[in-house]
Write an enzyme that holds these catalytic residues in place. Structure first.
Site, PDB file in Angstrom:
ATOM      1  N   ASP A  76       0.793  -2.612   1.770  1.00 47.20           N
ATOM      2  CA  ASP A  76       0.802  -1.404   2.575  1.00 47.20           C
ATOM      3  C   ASP A  76      -0.641  -0.899   2.635  1.00 47.20           C
ATOM      4  O   ASP A  76      -1.509  -1.371   1.887  1.00 47.20           O
ATOM      5  CB  ASP A  76       1.739  -0.377   1.935  1.00 47.20           C
ATOM      6  N   ASP A  78      -1.664   2.953   3.244  1.00 45.50           N
ATOM      7  CA  ASP A  78      -1.831   4.274   2.633  1.00 45.50           C
ATOM      8  C   ASP A  78      -1.390   4.277   1.178  1.00 45.50           C
ATOM      9  O   ASP A  78      -0.279   3.859   0.843  1.00 45.50           O
ATOM     10  CB  ASP A  78      -1.026   5.316   3.414  1.00 45.50           C
ATOM     11  N   ASP A 378       3.518   1.744  -2.021  1.00 44.84           N
ATOM     12  CA  ASP A 378       3.643   2.938  -2.864  1.00 44.84           C
ATOM     13  C   ASP A 378       4.988   3.631  -2.718  1.00 44.84           C
ATOM     14  O   ASP A 378       5.312   4.505  -3.512  1.00 44.84           O
ATOM     15  CB  ASP A 378       2.527   3.934  -2.526  1.00 44.84           C
TER      16      ASP A 378
END
Length: 713
Positions: A76, A78, A378
């Site tokens: 990912d 962010d 996350d």
């Protein structure tokens, strides 16, 4: 000559084996209260850490993961490849606050509020109807003391009355953190949302403004969502990368290492390409695309992972145009999207006409097999759940809070609190079997002290909610989901640099409730790391040797003080559990009656305090009963030769009682007749090393026969 080595081994095993500890056998309240005082003094004065310090940059395994089998690494963007500064939380808070005031007509006074760290935490649940924020454990129990309405702590009585206890049903709490009754804040972007929700709620309460808590929740949620979906946040952050992105010099090294090892690398992110490009150019340089085999932006996770298909569209980032040709394969250096590209590229908006998901296309074009792929993100639901459950990919979670919490747990204040809390829980458990009003009063006081210590440990992590990973005794609901969907987790993706690419992450073997676990609290208080060290000390090593090894920086006076406290605690624990070897009292009586016939000596490698304690226990006066005592750090021939010289007896009139093979071997070399006592070694072993006789214990021994045999030698 008698050797206390076997006694010491037995003392250690009996004292520290949980089913046979003297404290569990003794039902005397006074003894337990005395032990409480000893252990409390020990735990609060000890300078030795309760446990080994944890590496805050480590990678922690929920499930076994062999990196050698990983051929493909996915990420990912962010809060995974890109880390943000705390200024981003203030930006989200301020813009959502402005939206409430300007667009939803909330009171202008809210503009005076500002973001404060620590007011929220990832993983919290919101009771939507009541507006209560709370921490829920892995068994769906509300953790009392962590429930807040605005800034006000909700009393335990209110919580119990509202929910008819602390237990929440699956219909209430949900499986993936969202129902009509409850909402779970899962990602780190939600922390400023929680803070704003608490501030608005408290403002309405303080100013007696009637409000429905559901409306406040939905309005704050809309305000935060609008800042994301409008593209405003990405425009501000993307055009001010130095202000909001954390520099990460290790990221380029990490990705280059994967490329050098011929690993395939890809990105799947919900962010628009232009935003990713700004961030990656800042972190990796203008040619950042060269690190990645496949780049997928505006993916709309978790919908991207659903089973339905929508073809990929290739975009030309230089010409600001999209390709009309069908994408037959995904190529290195090209960028693909899964939405109406023009809107997504410019404003970071999802397309309302897009069908759900195209991970199926990705897999069919790449032929990636589940166990070959490690995807790291996350968000445990949006990034990891579907990949883990439906596709069998290996998964890793990036949680910045891991590093923060470990640094606190490594602190002296936290270690000291947990040390005493663990021992206090152990003592409380032992107290439960003692009946009577006095014991009930002690129990009440100890439980109150236990609650105070729990609150102290919680406040060190977060004064409102404590750890995001655990309640007092069990994992949180958030951690249970983390353990379910993530094979490994860590605080920073670059922590993988500390491990070779063929490293195997093994989960820690956790003791189930019906299994034994070491070390136990009393062992920690003895400044020992395991039962083997305890036996090592009790088997004759000197206190100063052990404390010098464990506490190399402590002064001699400090080590001497610790030695004395350890001996006191040891004697307290074992004094009611000792039994003399069978037949020993009769032998002692015989010796006392015929004392003039022979000389008697003691050779031992037990420490002096243990030797004195043992002799006192069997009621022997060292000064009158023994002619000589030799205490040495190691059992060996020198010890026996020294004792025979001290006793001044001929070699053909000497006999030793020994329980160890090494002692028998030393006696052979010293030319002493050996009787093996089978208290710690097998008969065959002692006979192999050269015993004259072997006996199970002293019971039934004919001392006259032995004495006659000696005089005839």
């Amino acid at each position: 000559m008698l050797n206390s080595r076997s006694h010491c081994y037995r003392l250690a095993s009996e004292a520290f084996s949980p089913p046979r500890r003297s404290i569990t056998q003794s039902r005397q309240l006074e003894d337990l209260k005395q032990l409480y005082e000893v252990l409390k003094h020990e735990s609060q004065s000890s300078t030795y850490p309760y446990s080994e310090k944890i590496n805050p940059n480590g990678i922690f395994a929920n499930n076994e993961l062999d990196l050698q089998k990983i051929k493909v690494y996915g990420f990912d963007f962010d809060y995974t490849l890109a880390r943000y500064k705390p200024t981003l939380h203030s930006l989200i808070y301020d813009n959502a606050k402005t939206f409430l005031v300007k667009n939803l007509r909330y009171p202008d006074a809210l503009m005076n509020f500002s973001y404060r760290p620590g007011m929220g935490a990832r993983g919290l649940h919101l009771d939507i109807k009541r507006g209560w924020l709370m921490k829920v454990d892995s068994y769906h129990n509300i953790q009392l003391g962590t429930v807040y309405h605005g800034m006000r702590a909700v009393s335990d009585e209110e919580v119990l009355a509202a929910h008819h206890g602390t237990k929440l049903t699956i219909d209430v709490v949900g499986y993936l953190g969202r129902t009509s009754n409850m909402f779970q804040f899962v990602d780190i972007f939600s922390i400023p949302e929680i803070t704003l929700l608490r501030d608005v709620t408290q403002y309405f309460i303080d100013n007696s403004i009637p409000f429905a808590t559901e409306y406040v929740h939905y309005d704050v949620q809309e305000a935060v969502s609008a800042f994301h979906k409008s593209g405003a946040m990405h425009r501000i952050v993307g055009n001010n990368v130095e202000t909001y992105f954390e520099e990460n010099a290790r990221l380029k090294t990490f990705l280059q290492r994967l490329r050098d090892a011929n690993k395939q690398i890809f990105i799947i992110t919900n962010s628009a390409y232009w935003y990713v490009n700004h961030g990656m150019s800042y972190l990796l340089g203008e040619n950042w695309q060269d690190f990645f085999d496949i780049i997928i932006c505006q993916a709309r996770k978790p919908s991207f992972f659903a089973e339905q298909k929508r073809p990929f569209r290739e975009i030309d980032v230089h010409k600001n145009s999209k390709s009309w040709a069908r994408v037959q394969k995904l190529e290195h250096g090209k960028v693909y999207v899964e939405v109406c590209w023009k809107i997504a590229f410019q404003w970071n908006l999802p397309c309302r006409f897009c069908s759900k998901g195209n991970l199926t296309n990705l897999i069919s074009m790449t032929n990636w097999q589940g166990n070959d792929v490690l995807y790291i993100g996350d968000h445990i639901y949006g990034d990891l759940a579907d990949l883990f459950l439906k596709y069998g990919w290996r998964t890793g979670a990036i949680l910045e809070e891991v590093e923060d919490e470990i640094n606190i747990m490594n602190s002296d204040a936290f270690q000291k609190t947990i040390r005493w809390l663990t021992v206090l829980q152990w003592l409380t458990n032992k107290l439960q079997v003692i009946p009577g009003p006095e014991a009930d009063l002690v129990m009440k006081n100890w439980l109150a002290e236990q609650d105070a210590e729990r609150a102290k440990s919680r406040d060190l992590l977060n004064p409102y909610f404590g750890s995001i990973f655990r309640t007092h005794t069990v994992p949180t609901y958030f951690h249970r989901r983390l353990a379910r969907f993530a094979d490994v987790y860590t605080s920073n993706v670059c922590n993988f640099l500390s491990y070779p690419l063929d490293y195997i992450f093994f989960p820690r073997r956790l003791a189930l409730p019906h299994e034994n676990v070491l070390p136990t609290p009393d062992l920690n208080l003895l400044l020992m790391k395991s039962i083997s060290l305890c036996v090592y000390v009790c088997a004759g090593r000197f206190n100063d040797d052990i404390t010098r090894a464990l506490l190399p920086d402590a002064s001699e006076d400090k080590r001497r003080e610790i030695d004395e406290r350890k001996d006191l605690l040891f004697h307290q624990l074992v004094k009611e559990n000792l039994q003399p070897t069978k037949g020993l009292p009769r032998i002692i009586a015989y010796i006392q009656e015929n004392r003039s016939k022979f000389k008697l000596g003691l050779a031992t490698n037990a420490i002096p305090s243990v030797t004195e304690f043992g002799l006192t226990f069997i009621k022997i006066d060292m000064k009158t009963f023994l002619d000589a005592i030799i205490i040495a750090k190691e059992l060996g021939i020198k010890m026996y030769l020294k004792l025979t010289r001290r006793l001044n007896v001929e070699k053909n009139t000497r006999i030793v009682f020994e329980d160890s093979a090494s002692g028998v071997r030393a006696a052979v070399v010293a030319e002493i007749k050996r009787i093996g006592v089978l208290t710690s070694a097998e008969k065959e072993t002692l006979e192999e090393y050269g015993t004259w006789r072997t006996v199970k214990n002293f019971e039934g021994m004919n001392w006259d026969e032995i004495f006659t045999a000696l005089t005839l030698c």
